[in-house]
Motif scaffolding. Structure first.
Motif, PDB file in Angstrom:
ATOM      1  N   LYS A  68      61.293  -6.075  20.560  1.00  0.00           N
ATOM      2  CA  LYS A  68      61.561  -4.683  20.950  1.00  0.00           C
ATOM      3  C   LYS A  68      60.665  -4.227  22.109  1.00  0.00           C
ATOM      4  CE  LYS A  68      58.530  -2.486  17.501  1.00  0.00           C
ATOM      5  NZ  LYS A  68      57.335  -2.653  18.311  1.00  0.00           N
ATOM      6  N   ASP A  69      59.573  -4.943  22.346  1.00  0.00           N
ATOM      7  CA  ASP A  69      58.642  -4.556  23.415  1.00  0.00           C
ATOM      8  C   ASP A  69      58.847  -5.353  24.709  1.00  0.00           C
ATOM      9  OD1 ASP A  69      57.429  -2.791  21.640  1.00  0.00           O
ATOM     10  OD2 ASP A  69      56.072  -4.358  20.883  1.00  0.00           O
ATOM     11  N   VAL A  71      60.964  -5.548  27.349  1.00  0.00           N
ATOM     12  CA  VAL A  71      61.151  -4.983  28.690  1.00  0.00           C
ATOM     13  C   VAL A  71      59.899  -4.230  29.142  1.00  0.00           C
ATOM     14  CG1 VAL A  71      62.595  -3.505  30.137  1.00  0.00           C
ATOM     15  CG2 VAL A  71      63.628  -4.858  28.289  1.00  0.00           C
ATOM     16  N   ARG A  72      59.312  -3.445  28.212  1.00  0.00           N
ATOM     17  CA  ARG A  72      58.103  -2.707  28.559  1.00  0.00           C
ATOM     18  C   ARG A  72      56.966  -3.665  28.923  1.00  0.00           C
ATOM     19  NH1 ARG A  72      57.743   0.763  23.715  1.00  0.00           N
ATOM     20  NH2 ARG A  72      59.868  -0.009  23.673  1.00  0.00           N
ATOM     21  N   GLU A 283      65.857  -6.418  33.994  1.00  0.00           N
ATOM     22  CA  GLU A 283      65.588  -5.286  33.097  1.00  0.00           C
ATOM     23  C   GLU A 283      64.264  -4.596  33.437  1.00  0.00           C
ATOM     24  OE1 GLU A 283      66.128  -7.151  29.301  1.00  0.00           O
ATOM     25  OE2 GLU A 283      68.302  -7.233  29.508  1.00  0.00           O
ATOM     26  N   TYR A 287      63.794  -0.904  34.846  1.00  0.00           N
ATOM     27  CA  TYR A 287      62.895  -0.032  34.075  1.00  0.00           C
ATOM     28  C   TYR A 287      61.913   0.676  35.007  1.00  0.00           C
ATOM     29  CZ  TYR A 287      59.687   1.238  30.231  1.00  0.00           C
ATOM     30  OH  TYR A 287      58.914   1.908  29.342  1.00  0.00           O
ATOM     31  N   ARG A 297      63.117   4.682  28.498  1.00  0.00           N
ATOM     32  CA  ARG A 297      62.706   4.119  27.213  1.00  0.00           C
ATOM     33  C   ARG A 297      62.984   2.631  27.107  1.00  0.00           C
ATOM     34  NH1 ARG A 297      58.867   6.974  25.586  1.00  0.00           N
ATOM     35  NH2 ARG A 297      59.340   9.150  25.192  1.00  0.00           N
ATOM     36  N   ASP A 298      64.178   2.218  27.542  1.00  0.00           N
ATOM     37  CA  ASP A 298      64.544   0.798  27.415  1.00  0.00           C
ATOM     38  C   ASP A 298      65.728   0.492  28.326  1.00  0.00           C
ATOM     39  OD1 ASP A 298      64.225  -1.754  26.442  1.00  0.00           O
ATOM     40  OD2 ASP A 298      64.801  -1.300  24.380  1.00  0.00           O
ATOM     41  N   GLN A 314      68.314   3.570  28.522  1.00  0.00           N
ATOM     42  CA  GLN A 314      67.984   4.640  27.583  1.00  0.00           C
ATOM     43  C   GLN A 314      66.876   5.498  28.190  1.00  0.00           C
ATOM     44  OE1 GLN A 314      65.650   3.592  24.132  1.00  0.00           O
ATOM     45  NE2 GLN A 314      67.247   4.411  22.795  1.00  0.00           N
ATOM     46  N   GLU A 345      67.887   8.882  23.789  1.00  0.00           N
ATOM     47  CA  GLU A 345      66.992   8.101  22.924  1.00  0.00           C
ATOM     48  C   GLU A 345      67.558   7.765  21.548  1.00  0.00           C
ATOM     49  OE1 GLU A 345      62.443   8.988  23.316  1.00  0.00           O
ATOM     50  OE2 GLU A 345      63.607  10.820  23.579  1.00  0.00           O
TER      51      GLU A 345
END
Ligand SMILES: C=C(C)CCOP(=O)(O)O
Ligand SMILES: [Mn+2]
Length: 413
Positions: A68-69, A71-72, A283, A287, A297-298, A314, A345
């Motif tokens: 879940k992390d 892309v960040r 991505e 971003y 967000r994503d 998102q 979101e």
């Protein structure tokens, strides 16, 4: 690459194929039916892997982060890893492509194609790394698809303008994070620094006789991209359709370096690994670009969009026009992007039903759809015009600010 395969073995993500298999259609078809790594022990007499990096989970595992992390985590990279000089590459023998299990993937492909080969090049002090599909012409020559205007093509043009050839080394079977870095459009010359950063800080390089530097690989082919051209294609690329024939440059290999009993790596065209390697690098770029205009967000390049042509973004809107600005930022960050949907979101971008729900309940066709004509699109999109232009569509599937209560899904306490 061997360490990564071993880790995936421990995670139960490797299927060992001991029986003899064919490089013509059989192995590609087997790879299309699973997202596990297929380890062929006898692919026309050779060892080979497919689906090395065919899920976001595998990429997250390679990076040591939670899915879940992803892309960040990637968006925070600064292309600042360190390159370590590991001397010269030794043990070269005359190049002989017939010693590699190079596959023919689809019946209408023009021939056998190397699909995982990273082309490392060096000219005038500038180094580049990128994957190019390469069609085998004979035992030491291939014809490679070099997209016009991209780094390898630019370096080749510079060399040819001075009557020279472009020195290259093609690696097959590298650590998947090195491959991922090569698939990312980083600023000129930053591929090694990025690969090193992804790998945890350092990357060792060895120098070939022609001056090109390469990281650790199962197989290295050393040679030159020449002025000579040949027809390349048809070839099934990312969209699963046949990309047409074009005149492209020939690469002549002089030497090859192989590990003992090398493990060849084949990427299935239009398969999950291909989509991940071609799409996921965009991505974090999207971003970062969207972060300049609103709170992002994503980001996801969806599988249904061939992993390359469709993005879902998102955001948390700060002002009413934000989604449209996000659309423009995304198109600028990934020039091959064709359709983009921006959601709030509360929408799960990994669930196509949820994204469709946002389109169903938050889009008005007259105000929320942005159509941009006459822009550069992907050369791989079957709807492109002959001049390479296409039409892009952005969909603002976010709630109208100030009217959120009318759009929010009912929930139980
Ligand atoms: C595999 C290929 C030919 C890369 C496609 O690049 P694009 O035309 O910039 O989307
Ligand atoms: Mn580059």
């Amino acid at each position: 690459m061997r360490n990564f395969i071993e880790r995936m073995r421990e995670l139960g993500r490797v299927e060992e194929i001991e029986r003899p298999c064919s490089t013509v259609y059989e192995a590609p078809r087997m790879a299309s039916r699973t997202d596990k790594i297929l380890f062929f022990h006898d692919l026309d007499g050779h060892r080979a892997v497919m689906n090395l990096l065919s899920s976001r989970g595998a990429l997250a595992a390679a990076l040591g982060v939670e899915e879940k992390d992803l892309v960040r985590h990637l968006a925070a990279m600064t292309y600042s890893g360190r390159v370590v000089d590991d001397g010269r590459l030794e043990g070269g023998v005359p190049a002989d492509l017939s010693r590699l299990p190079i596959m023919k993937h689809f019946p209408g492909d023009a021939g056998r194609y190397i699909t995982s080969g990273i082309v490392f090049s060096r000219y005038n002090g500038v180094e580049n790394a990128s994957i190019h599909r390469m069609m085998v012409l004979d035992d030491h020559r291939v014809v490679a698809r070099l997209v016009e205007g991209r780094h390898t093509h630019t370096l080749l043009k510079a060399a040819l303008a001075r009557g020279e050839k472009l020195p290259v080394a093609v690696t097959i079977g590298t650590h998947p994070l090195v491959t991922f870095a090569a698939c990312t459009r980083v600023p000129e010359g930053k591929e090694f620094a990025y690969a090193a950063e992804l790998m945890g800080g350092e990357l060792a390089l060895r120098e070939c006789e022609n001056g090109v530097r390469v990281p650790d690989a199962e197989i290295v082919l050393e040679g030159y991209i020449t002025a000579e051209m040949a027809p390349e294609g048809p070839f099934v690329d990312i969209t699963g359709t046949y990309d047409p024939v074009r005149q492209q440059h020939i690469i002549e290999f002089e030497k090859m370096y192989c590990k003992e009993d090398p493990i060849y790596h084949g990427i299935l065209p239009a398969g999950d690994e291909h989509k991940l390697l071609m799409g996921a690098p965009y991505e974090p770029k999207i971003y970062r670009a969207v972060a300049e205009v609103t709170t992002v967000r994503d980001v996801l390049l969806t599988k249904g969009g061939a992993g390359y042509l469709h993005a879902v973004i998102q955001i948390r809107k700060n002002t009413q026009g934000d989604a449209k600005n996000a659309i423009m930022a995304a198109f600028a960050a990934h020039t091959s992007l064709k359709h983009v949907v921006v959601v709030d979101e509360d929408i799960d971008i990994h669930d196509p039903h949820d994204v469709e729900y946002a389109i169903a309940t938050r889009v008005r066709g007259d105000t929320d759809i942005m159509i941009v004509t006459g822009v550069r699109g992907s050369s791989l999109d079957p709807t492109r015009l002959a001049d390479g232009t296409n039409v892009k569509v952005g969909v603002d599937a976010t709630m109208v600010m100030g009217r959120e209560d009318e759009f929010k899904r009912a929930e139980w306490p």
